[in-house]
Design a protein around this motif. Structure first.
Motif, PDB file in Angstrom:
ATOM      1  N   LEU A   5      -6.754 -29.800  93.127  1.00 54.14           N
ATOM      2  CA  LEU A   5      -7.849 -29.247  92.328  1.00 54.14           C
ATOM      3  C   LEU A   5      -7.443 -27.951  91.642  1.00 54.14           C
ATOM      4  CD1 LEU A   5     -10.968 -29.882  94.573  1.00 54.14           C
ATOM      5  CD2 LEU A   5     -10.406 -30.967  92.405  1.00 54.14           C
ATOM      6  N   LEU A   6      -6.691 -27.130  92.350  1.00 54.13           N
ATOM      7  CA  LEU A   6      -6.205 -25.883  91.765  1.00 54.13           C
ATOM      8  C   LEU A   6      -5.244 -26.176  90.616  1.00 54.13           C
ATOM      9  CD1 LEU A   6      -6.263 -22.809  91.949  1.00 54.13           C
ATOM     10  CD2 LEU A   6      -4.325 -22.963  93.512  1.00 54.13           C
ATOM     11  N   GLY A   7      -4.387 -27.189  90.780  1.00 52.07           N
ATOM     12  CA  GLY A   7      -3.469 -27.578  89.713  1.00 52.07           C
ATOM     13  C   GLY A   7      -4.196 -28.081  88.491  1.00 52.07           C
ATOM     14  N   VAL A   8      -5.243 -28.878  88.685  1.00 48.27           N
ATOM     15  CA  VAL A   8      -6.039 -29.388  87.571  1.00 48.27           C
ATOM     16  C   VAL A   8      -6.738 -28.231  86.859  1.00 48.27           C
ATOM     17  CG1 VAL A   8      -8.062 -30.784  86.991  1.00 48.27           C
ATOM     18  CG2 VAL A   8      -6.340 -31.680  88.540  1.00 48.27           C
ATOM     19  N   LEU A   9      -7.245 -27.289  87.625  1.00 51.42           N
ATOM     20  CA  LEU A   9      -7.906 -26.119  87.038  1.00 51.42           C
ATOM     21  C   LEU A   9      -6.919 -25.281  86.230  1.00 51.42           C
ATOM     22  CD1 LEU A   9     -10.551 -24.477  86.852  1.00 51.42           C
ATOM     23  CD2 LEU A   9      -9.771 -23.230  88.873  1.00 51.42           C
ATOM     24  N   VAL A  10      -5.721 -25.071  86.760  1.00 48.21           N
ATOM     25  CA  VAL A  10      -4.698 -24.299  86.045  1.00 48.21           C
ATOM     26  C   VAL A  10      -4.292 -25.026  84.761  1.00 48.21           C
ATOM     27  CG1 VAL A  10      -2.295 -23.495  86.173  1.00 48.21           C
ATOM     28  CG2 VAL A  10      -3.861 -23.050  88.059  1.00 48.21           C
ATOM     29  N   LEU A  11      -4.119 -26.345  84.829  1.00 44.30           N
ATOM     30  CA  LEU A  11      -3.793 -27.128  83.635  1.00 44.30           C
ATOM     31  C   LEU A  11      -4.887 -26.981  82.584  1.00 44.30           C
ATOM     32  CD1 LEU A  11      -2.048 -29.254  82.146  1.00 44.30           C
ATOM     33  CD2 LEU A  11      -3.405 -31.001  83.322  1.00 44.30           C
ATOM     34  N   CYS A 142      -4.406 -32.291  76.887  1.00 42.66           N
ATOM     35  CA  CYS A 142      -5.860 -32.431  76.961  1.00 42.66           C
ATOM     36  C   CYS A 142      -6.253 -33.870  77.298  1.00 42.66           C
ATOM     37  CB  CYS A 142      -6.446 -32.008  75.621  1.00 42.66           C
ATOM     38  SG  CYS A 142      -8.128 -31.460  75.663  1.00 42.66           S
ATOM     39  N   LEU A 143      -5.567 -34.819  76.705  1.00 45.71           N
ATOM     40  CA  LEU A 143      -5.841 -36.225  76.978  1.00 45.71           C
ATOM     41  C   LEU A 143      -5.497 -36.580  78.428  1.00 45.71           C
ATOM     42  CD1 LEU A 143      -6.759 -38.927  75.794  1.00 45.71           C
ATOM     43  CD2 LEU A 143      -4.368 -39.356  75.186  1.00 45.71           C
ATOM     44  N   ILE A 144      -4.359 -36.115  78.903  1.00 46.28           N
ATOM     45  CA  ILE A 144      -3.956 -36.364  80.293  1.00 46.28           C
ATOM     46  C   ILE A 144      -4.949 -35.726  81.256  1.00 46.28           C
ATOM     47  CG2 ILE A 144      -2.187 -35.797  82.017  1.00 46.28           C
ATOM     48  CD1 ILE A 144      -0.123 -36.177  79.730  1.00 46.28           C
ATOM     49  N   SER A 145      -5.367 -34.510  80.935  1.00 45.63           N
ATOM     50  CA  SER A 145      -6.347 -33.835  81.774  1.00 45.63           C
ATOM     51  C   SER A 145      -7.656 -34.618  81.833  1.00 45.63           C
ATOM     52  CB  SER A 145      -6.596 -32.430  81.232  1.00 45.63           C
ATOM     53  OG  SER A 145      -7.619 -31.786  81.923  1.00 45.63           O
ATOM     54  N   GLY A 146      -8.103 -35.130  80.694  1.00 45.05           N
ATOM     55  CA  GLY A 146      -9.323 -35.940  80.674  1.00 45.05           C
ATOM     56  C   GLY A 146      -9.177 -37.206  81.498  1.00 45.05           C
ATOM     57  N   LEU A 147      -8.020 -37.843  81.442  1.00 45.98           N
ATOM     58  CA  LEU A 147      -7.788 -39.041  82.245  1.00 45.98           C
ATOM     59  C   LEU A 147      -7.726 -38.713  83.734  1.00 45.98           C
ATOM     60  CD1 LEU A 147      -5.208 -40.881  79.980  1.00 45.98           C
ATOM     61  CD2 LEU A 147      -7.661 -41.321  80.205  1.00 45.98           C
ATOM     62  N   ILE A 148      -7.183 -37.558  84.068  1.00 50.04           N
ATOM     63  CA  ILE A 148      -7.167 -37.130  85.470  1.00 50.04           C
ATOM     64  C   ILE A 148      -8.594 -36.942  85.969  1.00 50.04           C
ATOM     65  CG2 ILE A 148      -6.609 -35.190  87.011  1.00 50.04           C
ATOM     66  CD1 ILE A 148      -3.988 -34.896  85.461  1.00 50.04           C
TER      67      ILE A 148
END
Length: 156
Positions: A5-11, A142-148
């Motif tokens: 979750l921290l990694g996703v937030l940092v991304l 941004c696209l990868i983040s949305g898919l995550i």
């Protein structure tokens, strides 16, 4: 799970910073003694730095609007992620956050494509600048983040 979750937030924060820099920086097109961004056309002449507003063409206004929309949607998806992180039921997915993030990705892509196709070719050795490249880097992130966010589930 906390590290993920921290990694996703940092991304997400990195993507937001990339979008801010690419929208505000004055280097979408550079060449010789001039630089062009979404807002101003600047030239260095006789030791001075002179800027004039970007043209009133529809295409540059469309790129400006799309980049601002991508910034807003990325910011709103960050707010939605934090809100859903605390309020979402256990086992729920971050669909609302994912939709906003994927929309931000689409807006960045459309803005960069319009700029690529419509930018005037001065013929004086102009090249795409770092802000343009940052917009294209922000698009897949941004696209990868949305898919995550679509795959991500809230666990206890």
């Amino acid at each position: 799970m906390l590290l993920f979750l921290l990694g996703v937030l940092v991304l997400h924060i990195i993507i937001l910073i990339l979008l801010i820099v690419s929208t505000a920086a004055s280097a979408w097109s550079v060449g010789g003694d001039s630089s062009t961004d979404l807002w101003y056309n600047c030239m260095t002449t006789n030791g001075g730095y002179h800027c004039k507003p970007a043209g009133n063409e529809d295409w540059i206004q469309a790129v400006q609007a799309l980049m601002i929309l991508s910034l807003l949607f990325c910011f709103f998806s960050l707010i939605a992620f934090v809100f859903q992180l605390f309020k979402l039921v256990k086992g729920g997915r971050f669909f609302f956050t994912a939709i906003f993030q994927i929309l931000a990705s689409v807006f960045v892509m459309c803005g960069a494509i319009i700029y690529t196709v419509m930018r005037p070719d001065d013929g004086a050795g102009t090249q795409f600048g770092y802000a343009y490249v940052l917009a294209w880097v922000a698009f897949p992130l941004c696209l990868i983040s949305g898919l995550i966010y679509i795959v991500l589930r809230k666990k206890e």
